[in-house]
Each structure stands twice: as structure tokens, then as C-alpha cells.
Design an enzyme around this catalytic site. Structure first.
Site, PDB file in Angstrom:
ATOM      1  N   ASP A 197     -61.166  59.339 -32.661  1.00 12.99           N
ATOM      2  CA  ASP A 197     -59.990  58.633 -33.208  1.00 12.99           C
ATOM      3  C   ASP A 197     -59.435  57.655 -32.174  1.00 12.99           C
ATOM      4  O   ASP A 197     -58.336  57.852 -31.653  1.00 12.99           O
ATOM      5  CB  ASP A 197     -58.912  59.654 -33.626  1.00 12.99           C
ATOM      6  CG  ASP A 197     -57.727  58.988 -34.313  1.00 12.99           C
ATOM      7  OD1 ASP A 197     -57.911  57.879 -34.858  1.00 12.99           O
ATOM      8  OD2 ASP A 197     -56.622  59.573 -34.313  1.00 12.99           O
ATOM      9  N   CYS A 222     -58.473  52.566 -36.824  1.00 19.93           N
ATOM     10  CA  CYS A 222     -57.139  52.151 -37.275  1.00 19.93           C
ATOM     11  C   CYS A 222     -56.948  50.646 -37.069  1.00 19.93           C
ATOM     12  O   CYS A 222     -55.832  50.157 -37.053  1.00 19.93           O
ATOM     13  CB  CYS A 222     -56.037  52.960 -36.588  1.00 19.93           C
ATOM     14  SG  CYS A 222     -56.043  52.801 -34.799  1.00 19.93           S
TER      15      CYS A 222
HETATM   16  N1  SAH Z   1     -55.903  61.409 -32.544  1.00 17.74           N
HETATM   17  C1  SAH Z   1     -54.587  61.243 -31.978  1.00 17.74           C
HETATM   18  C2  SAH Z   1     -54.153  59.809 -31.903  1.00 17.74           C
HETATM   19  C3  SAH Z   1     -55.050  58.917 -31.070  1.00 17.74           C
HETATM   20  S1  SAH Z   1     -54.284  57.497 -30.442  1.00 17.74           S
HETATM   21  C4  SAH Z   1     -53.596  62.095 -32.757  1.00 17.74           C
HETATM   22  O1  SAH Z   1     -53.961  62.663 -33.801  1.00 17.74           O
HETATM   23  O2  SAH Z   1     -52.449  62.197 -32.344  1.00 17.74           O
HETATM   24  C5  SAH Z   1     -55.443  56.908 -29.287  1.00 17.74           C
HETATM   25  C6  SAH Z   1     -55.455  57.620 -27.950  1.00 17.74           C
HETATM   26  O3  SAH Z   1     -56.575  57.145 -27.223  1.00 17.74           O
HETATM   27  C7  SAH Z   1     -54.261  57.376 -27.038  1.00 17.74           C
HETATM   28  O4  SAH Z   1     -53.672  58.611 -26.734  1.00 17.74           O
HETATM   29  C8  SAH Z   1     -54.830  56.732 -25.765  1.00 17.74           C
HETATM   30  O5  SAH Z   1     -54.228  57.232 -24.575  1.00 17.74           O
HETATM   31  C9  SAH Z   1     -56.273  57.153 -25.837  1.00 17.74           C
HETATM   32  N2  SAH Z   1     -57.285  56.287 -25.196  1.00 17.74           N
HETATM   33  C10 SAH Z   1     -57.401  54.944 -25.264  1.00 17.74           C
HETATM   34  N3  SAH Z   1     -58.528  54.526 -24.641  1.00 17.74           N
HETATM   35  C11 SAH Z   1     -59.143  55.637 -24.168  1.00 17.74           C
HETATM   36  C12 SAH Z   1     -60.363  55.874 -23.458  1.00 17.74           C
HETATM   37  N4  SAH Z   1     -61.175  54.871 -23.120  1.00 17.74           N
HETATM   38  N5  SAH Z   1     -60.696  57.136 -23.151  1.00 17.74           N
HETATM   39  C13 SAH Z   1     -59.877  58.167 -23.494  1.00 17.74           C
HETATM   40  N6  SAH Z   1     -58.730  58.002 -24.180  1.00 17.74           N
HETATM   41  C14 SAH Z   1     -58.359  56.765 -24.517  1.00 17.74           C
END
Ligand code: SAH
Length: 396
Positions: free
Chosen positions: A300, A340
Site C-alpha cells: 500500500d 492511491c
Molecule cells: N497502509 C497504511 C497507509 C500507507 S501510507 C495504512 O493502512 O494506514 C504510505 C506509507 O508509506 C507512509 O507511512 C510512508 O511513511 C511510507 N513510505 C513511503 N515510501 C516508503 C518506502 N520507500 N519504504 C517504506 N515506507 C515508505
């Protein structure tokens, strides 16, 4: 002061007549009166017919419509109260208000609730407001007043617009309470009976990804006995559901340390933290370095494309991520994969996931096509409001 008037070029009135809420700058023929950023303007067809009223902003989307037709209501106190009441009644009908089981929901989903640029999320007795336009930013005091009328049990309204309002429209904007304040204690909310600590003051977006509620419930159906990897976990929404549903183990990964702290806290609230491990790491490097096979993987990521110009690269990104995910699924396992990015359609996303399965050399079947929940409604007249898409695949 009389309303400023924006008159459209001939033939540019069709989309407004179909209640699409955006006037693009290229459609404007003439402006009369004082047209000020964030203020209300009246929009007329080339022949002088009144098409409605909206918030003006310089830029590609010049007017975001608030009401349509010759009898369009000006955004006074009565307007805000009726729009918010309408939104609230919808959520009441969805069974999201007044249940002990779920007290976190989206109250207004911008265009989807006839309120372009206004997001309001409710966390128990606190509402968190985010204005995405200058007009909504200026309207916050009226919105806050109306909110208290519509939901008398609210104890606080937190404004988190500093991150979302166009910087030029709100120089020096700061987040803070418009009404009430913080209890100073940890804020625990409930979603389908699952407890979550939410930090709207320092968290991402309004503090929690409410839009995955239904998809988390679906995951709970398939999690029992499975080894689960939840990537881009943020505060561990999917992880908590998997733990409580009886997963054998859950691994959560997010690059944000703060997100991982909250994920660990939320796992502790389930009482099953002995089955959980969380990693503050980049998802791509985590997957590259891990030899583990999982029975259920959640992908996600944040929006890979915010604009059309970034769409091609985003699709390559989805392909790469999904190929890595599919390789780590044990035969017969499930992949919950999401996008998204508003500019990536469900069809394009499915194409990227197909390419990933081919690259990984693993046949797969689609079990579910997923989207955003009902408290994130999409106006029929504004299909752009649909942004979340997901697939559940059974991977051989
Ligand atoms: N699935 C979550 C929402 C995801 S939002 C829920 O249900 O609440 C996307 C997330 O990805 C954010 O928390 C952000 O910190 C993280 N993120 C962004 N790029 C990333 C990367 N390269 N590796 C790990 N996490 C990452």
C-alpha cells in the site's frame, strides 16, 4: 459589496451544467468586479445566464463550485450547516456514527460531498479539518461554527491545513485547534472494534488512513493462520486486523520511524505483540534482503504519481514493487495490492500488476477488485474523486 462575476467563453458552460465542480482558467472569457483569491464569485454563461457560485483561485482550476443554477446559495452560515448536516446524515445512514465499534470516519470528502477542497475526518470527539483551497481555508471559522451545530458532542476541532493549503494563499498558516483542545492524553480510536492510537497533530494526512477500513476487514477474513507482511504499514492498520484475526505472524515495514513507533504501540493494544515485528526500513531494500516467504502480503505505497506527467514512471514503479512482492509470496498465497494515485486508473494499475506477475513468472487470479469506502463518496458528476484501487490476487 456585490459579487465579482466570471463569465465563461461561449460553449464552455457544458460541464458546469452537468454539475462538474471545476472551472478551468482557459474557459474564462471575462472577469468583472474584484476577483480575489479565496473569495466567492458568481459564474455566468457567455449569454449572461447564472450557472452558480464558487471559490476563486488563480491557477489551472480557477473556480471550485459550491452551488449550481440561478438560485445558487451563497456560502453563509446556513449553507455550511446544511452541507455538513447532509454529509453527517449520510455517515449516520452508513452506521459510522454513534457506534462504539467505529468512531473514526471521513465526514466530508471534498467534491464527493459538494464541498470542493474540504476534508474533515472525525476521531471520536475531535474533528480534523484540512483545507485544500484558498476558499476553504478562509471559510474555516464558518465551517468550525457549523460543525459544532451539526455534531454537538464534538469537543475539539483541529485545523491541519498548513500542510495542504496552497502556500501562497495562506502565508504563515499554522496548524492548531479552532475549537477546544487536546486532552494531553493519548488519543485512542476504534475501527470495527480495533483500537488505534492516532496522532493527528504530528501524523501524516489527518492522522490515520481511514480509506482502508473496508479493505482491512476483508484482509481479516483471510489472515487466520497466515504469515503476513504489511508493507508501507504507516500506523499498522492492516497489521492490527491481521493479528486480531489470528495470523501466525505479522511483519510490518515503513520507512518512517514515527510510523513504526505507532505501529508497535497499536500492536501492543491488540495484546498480540508477541506475534508482531516492525521494521523502520525502505520497503524495496527490506524485500531485497529478506529470504522469507509470506502467505499474505500487503502493498500500500503512497501515491507514486501526483500529476499526469509522472504517470509513466509511476506505472514502472508499481510494476517493480509488485514483482518484488509477488516473488515473496509462498505458492497459494494472497497479494493485497493498492494504488492511491488518482491519475492511475484501475485499468492501468491492473496492467502494471499483470506485467509484474509476468516478470515474476507466477500465474495469478484476481479474487477481488477494491476501492475506497462509502464515507469517501465519489460524485457521479466528478469521477476524478475516485482515487483508491486495489486487487486481491491468489498467486500460484
Ligand atoms: N497502509 C497504511 C497507509 C500507507 S501510507 C495504512 O493502512 O494506514 C504510505 C506509507 O508509506 C507512509 O507511512 C510512508 O511513511 C511510507 N513510505 C513511503 N515510501 C516508503 C518506502 N520507500 N519504504 C517504506 N515506507 C515508505
Amino acid at each position: 459589496m456585490s459579487l465579482a462575476i466570471i463569465t465563461l467563453k461561449p460553449g464552455k458552460d457544458q460541464s458546469l451544467r452537468r454539475r462538474h465542480p471545476w472551472v478551468f482558467s482557459g474557459a474564462i472569457g471575462r472577469m468583472q468586479g474584484e476577483v480575489v483569491e479565496g473569495e466567492v464569485v458568481q459564474v455566468q454563461a457567455a449569454n449572461g445566464e447564472v450557472l452558480g457560485v464558487g471559490h476563486y483561485a488563480p491557477g489551472s482550476i480557477a473556480v471550485r463550485m459550491l452551488d449550481f443554477g440561478p438560485a445558487a446559495q451563497l456560502p453563509d452560515a446556513a449553507f455550511w450547516e446544511s452541507r455538513l448536516r447532509n454529509a453527517y446524515q449520510l455517515r449516520q445512514g452508513l452506521g459510522l456514527t454513534g457506534t462504539g465499534n467505529t468512531n473514526v470516519y471521513r465526514l466530508t470528502h471534498a467534491e464527493g460531498d459538494g464541498l470542493p477542497g474540504l476534508i474533515i475526518d472525525v476521531y471520536g470527539d475531535t474533528a480534523v479539518v484540512q483545507a485544500h483551497s484558498a476558499g476553504m481555508y478562509k471559510a474555516r471559522p464558518l465551517v468550525a461554527e457549523a460543525l459544532q451545530q451539526v455534531i454537538p458532542s464534538l469537543r475539539a476541532i483541529y485545523d491541519k491545513s498548513a500542510e495542504t493549503v496552497p502556500a501562497k494563499a495562506a502565508p504563515g498558516a499554522q496548524n492548531g485547534y479552532l475549537f477546544g483542545g487536546s486532552s494531553g492524553q493519548e488519543h485512542i480510536v476504534h475501527e470495527n472494534g480495533h483500537p488505534f492510537a492516532v496522532d493527528w497533530e504530528t501524523g501524516q494526512k489527518t492522522g490515520f488512513f481511514i480509506d482502508q477500513r473496508d479493505n482491512r476487514s476483508l484482509l481479516a477474513r483471510y489472515a487466520p493462520g497466515r504469515r503476513v507482511l504489511n508493507t508501507f504499514c504507516y500506523t499498522g492498520g492492516f497489521s492490527s486486523y491481521a493479528l486480531q484475526a489470528g495470523a501466525e505472524l505479522v511483519h510490518s515495514v515503513d520507512s518512517s520511524k514515527r510510523a513504526i513507533e505507532l505501529t508497535e504501540r497499536n500492536a501492543t493494544l491488540t495484546g498480540l505483540e508477541n506475534k508482531h515485528a516492525a521494521y523502520a526500513e525502505d520497503v524495496f531494500s527490506f524485500m531485497k534482503n529478506s529470504q522469507e516467504q509470506y502467505d499474505l502480503i500487503v502493498l500500500d505505497p503512497p501515491a507514486f504519481a501526483k500529476h499526469l506527467s509522472a504517470r509513466h514512471n509511476a506505472l514502472m514503479g508499481y510494476k517493480r514493487l509488485n514483482a518484488a512482492g509477488i516473488r515473496q509470496i509462498a505458492p497459494g498465497g494472497l497479494l493485497f495490492t493498492f494504488s492511491c494515485s488518482q491519475v492511475v486508473s484501475a485499468e492501468l494499475f491492473e496492467g502494471a500488476v499483470l506485467a509484474a506477475a509476468i516478470e515474476a513468472g507466477r500465474p495469478a487470479r484476481i479474487l477481488h477488485r477494491l476501492t475506497q469506502p462509502a464515507d469517501h463518496p465519489v460524485s457521479l458528476f466528478h469521477p476524478e474523486g475516485e482515487y483508491l484501487k486495489g486487487l486481491v490476487l491468489a498467486v500460484e
